[in-house]
Design a protein around this motif. Sequence first.
Motif, mmCIF file in Angstrom:
data_model
loop_
_atom_site.group_PDB
_atom_site.id
_atom_site.type_symbol
_atom_site.label_atom_id
_atom_site.label_comp_id
_atom_site.label_asym_id
_atom_site.label_seq_id
_atom_site.Cartn_x
_atom_site.Cartn_y
_atom_site.Cartn_z
ATOM 1 N N GLY A 4 116.020 13.132 -6.529
ATOM 2 C CA GLY A 4 115.767 14.344 -6.154
ATOM 3 C C GLY A 4 115.659 14.582 -4.973
ATOM 4 N N THR A 5 114.784 15.788 -4.687
ATOM 5 C CA THR A 5 114.474 16.145 -3.058
ATOM 6 C C THR A 5 113.650 15.141 -2.477
ATOM 7 O OG1 THR A 5 114.518 18.434 -3.654
ATOM 8 C CG2 THR A 5 113.493 17.954 -1.685
ATOM 9 N N THR A 51 108.571 9.194 -7.434
ATOM 10 C CA THR A 51 107.767 9.783 -8.365
ATOM 11 C C THR A 51 108.067 11.262 -8.472
ATOM 12 O OG1 THR A 51 106.065 8.318 -7.342
ATOM 13 C CG2 THR A 51 105.240 10.415 -8.345
ATOM 14 N N ASP A 52 108.363 11.954 -7.422
ATOM 15 C CA ASP A 52 108.454 13.206 -7.556
ATOM 16 C C ASP A 52 110.000 13.759 -8.437
ATOM 17 O OD1 ASP A 52 106.784 13.606 -5.954
ATOM 18 O OD2 ASP A 52 107.646 14.546 -4.081
ATOM 19 N N THR A 53 111.101 13.026 -8.299
ATOM 20 C CA THR A 53 111.943 12.766 -9.237
ATOM 21 C C THR A 53 111.588 12.631 -10.618
ATOM 22 O OG1 THR A 53 113.618 12.019 -7.189
ATOM 23 C CG2 THR A 53 114.416 11.890 -9.566
ATOM 24 N N THR A 82 109.298 15.587 -12.136
ATOM 25 C CA THR A 82 110.405 16.744 -12.210
ATOM 26 C C THR A 82 111.122 16.421 -13.669
ATOM 27 O OG1 THR A 82 110.496 17.333 -10.004
ATOM 28 C CG2 THR A 82 112.091 18.292 -11.347
ATOM 29 N N LEU A 83 111.674 15.615 -13.754
ATOM 30 C CA LEU A 83 112.602 15.011 -15.010
ATOM 31 C C LEU A 83 111.785 15.262 -16.128
ATOM 32 C CD1 LEU A 83 115.173 13.974 -16.282
ATOM 33 C CD2 LEU A 83 114.075 11.569 -15.979
ATOM 34 N N GLY A 91 109.056 16.992 -16.703
ATOM 35 C CA GLY A 91 108.275 18.253 -16.764
ATOM 36 C C GLY A 91 106.943 18.353 -16.465
ATOM 37 N N ARG A 92 106.535 19.495 -15.527
ATOM 38 C CA ARG A 92 105.046 19.284 -15.055
ATOM 39 C C ARG A 92 104.325 19.702 -16.073
ATOM 40 N NH1 ARG A 92 103.249 20.688 -10.130
ATOM 41 N NH2 ARG A 92 105.214 21.685 -9.419
ATOM 42 N N ASP A 93 104.682 20.615 -17.127
ATOM 43 C CA ASP A 93 103.438 21.103 -18.405
ATOM 44 C C ASP A 93 103.347 19.628 -19.143
ATOM 45 O OD1 ASP A 93 103.589 23.556 -17.440
ATOM 46 O OD2 ASP A 93 105.084 24.265 -18.829
ATOM 47 N N ARG A 94 104.504 18.845 -19.240
ATOM 48 C CA ARG A 94 103.906 17.545 -20.162
ATOM 49 C C ARG A 94 103.385 16.701 -19.240
ATOM 50 N NH1 ARG A 94 109.258 19.669 -21.989
ATOM 51 N NH2 ARG A 94 110.290 18.593 -20.152
ATOM 52 N N VAL A 95 103.755 16.423 -18.053
ATOM 53 C CA VAL A 95 102.659 15.634 -17.290
ATOM 54 C C VAL A 95 101.367 16.121 -17.113
ATOM 55 C CG1 VAL A 95 102.558 14.657 -14.968
ATOM 56 C CG2 VAL A 95 104.847 14.888 -16.008
ATOM 57 N N ASP A 96 101.108 17.368 -16.956
ATOM 58 C CA ASP A 96 99.816 18.000 -17.074
ATOM 59 C C ASP A 96 98.985 17.709 -18.213
ATOM 60 O OD1 ASP A 96 100.430 18.955 -14.435
ATOM 61 O OD2 ASP A 96 100.446 21.070 -15.098
#
Length: 425
Positions: A204-205, A240-242, A245-246, A248-253
């Motif tokens: 990713g970015t 880490t960011d890639t 993002t894969l 999903g923020r809600d699930r990581v949260d």
Amino acid sequence: MAILAPVAVAAQSAPPLNAADAAPAIAVDPAVRSRADALIPVLAGKPGYATLFADSFKRAVPEARFGPLTQQLRTTLGEPRGIERFEPIGRWAATIVIGYDRGTATGHITLDPAAPHAIAGLLITGTAPRDDSAAKVQAEVAALPGTAQIGVYALDGSTPAPVFETRGDGPGPLGSAFKLWVLAEAARQVAAGTLRWDQVVPVGTPSLPSGVLQSWPAGSPVTVQTLATLMISISDNTATDTLLTLLGRDRVDATAATFGAIGPVLTTREAFVIKSDPALVAAWSKGDAAQRRALLAAQASRIAGTALDPMMFSAGPLANDSVEWFARPRDMARLLAALKEAGPIVRGILSINHGVDPVTAARFDYVGFKGGSEPGVIALNLLARTKAGRWYAVSGSWHRPDAAVNEAKFLPLVTRALTLMTEGR
């Protein structure tokens, strides 16, 4: 994250932190032990510097600098008496434990392969007092300026049991140690069958280093396991960011919340962009979770397109008491206990970088590690199994919003806390 030492006397890099895992391909040359023994009187302040060390070392560490460094060791530990442990690393290097009157110093020694095989590299990676104790470690942690925490937890039962802790019930900044939350969510999704370790995804970015993926071609294909491995072993921010993002923020949260976090869990790029703008720092600091999520959504295009400044931390700490990732040592112990049960791939990823010197790692059957650091923050988290088969978690952090912390001073404290778990256990 760079792992430094209380006294770094070095003219070249130390061996990899996991070098003790692999048997040397060829036998160590006898000159390595001979030079290690000859080092003792020089460490005691006697003549020998000029002939013992290679020219490359003497250029990097002149005698005028070497003398005060060795005096610092003697002031702390007393007089050096001999080599107490010697563990070869290949033909021309070894890890050594130097015995002093009041303690030991662990280090790496490397010889020049060309005769007369002078010492080309010497790095002291840690010191420890004799007759060490939990009380001594706790007292030294409590005396550090700013806020320092440490906890050692037995993982025998369903809940980590404190062996000892100092400020173990207060949240502290994690730096890159937040990546353990991401690893835990990746492991959960793999176990649920919604993700595969061998699944191929595009990079990713890019974010700032540490790491390597930030310089790879955009969209390079990598596996999920590669992302997780780079994220933990070399703290690759783009990996880490890639991966976050894969997943999903809600699930990581949600996963992070089970281990004491308050979301949203920032990507490293988001953290860097926010930290670099005082207005965003202020908005983030005063916002609740919902307001912070709204801020990230509103700033999404800016966050994705901003050119990050690799020198942004050069002036010192940046909002490390607000734009960060926070958890208590007790919660990090619960997280490490969960990762212990997540399977051999996860445990293997955690153990690539031991985070401690090879001599300390060799005292255990297993050592896994993830740390984090930035100006004003250091966090160290270790998962270990003793030779007797008992599992422990060690979590420590040190935080100052107003000044840098001395990583070289904190690592030995955490290493000593870990080592205490091998005594009579």
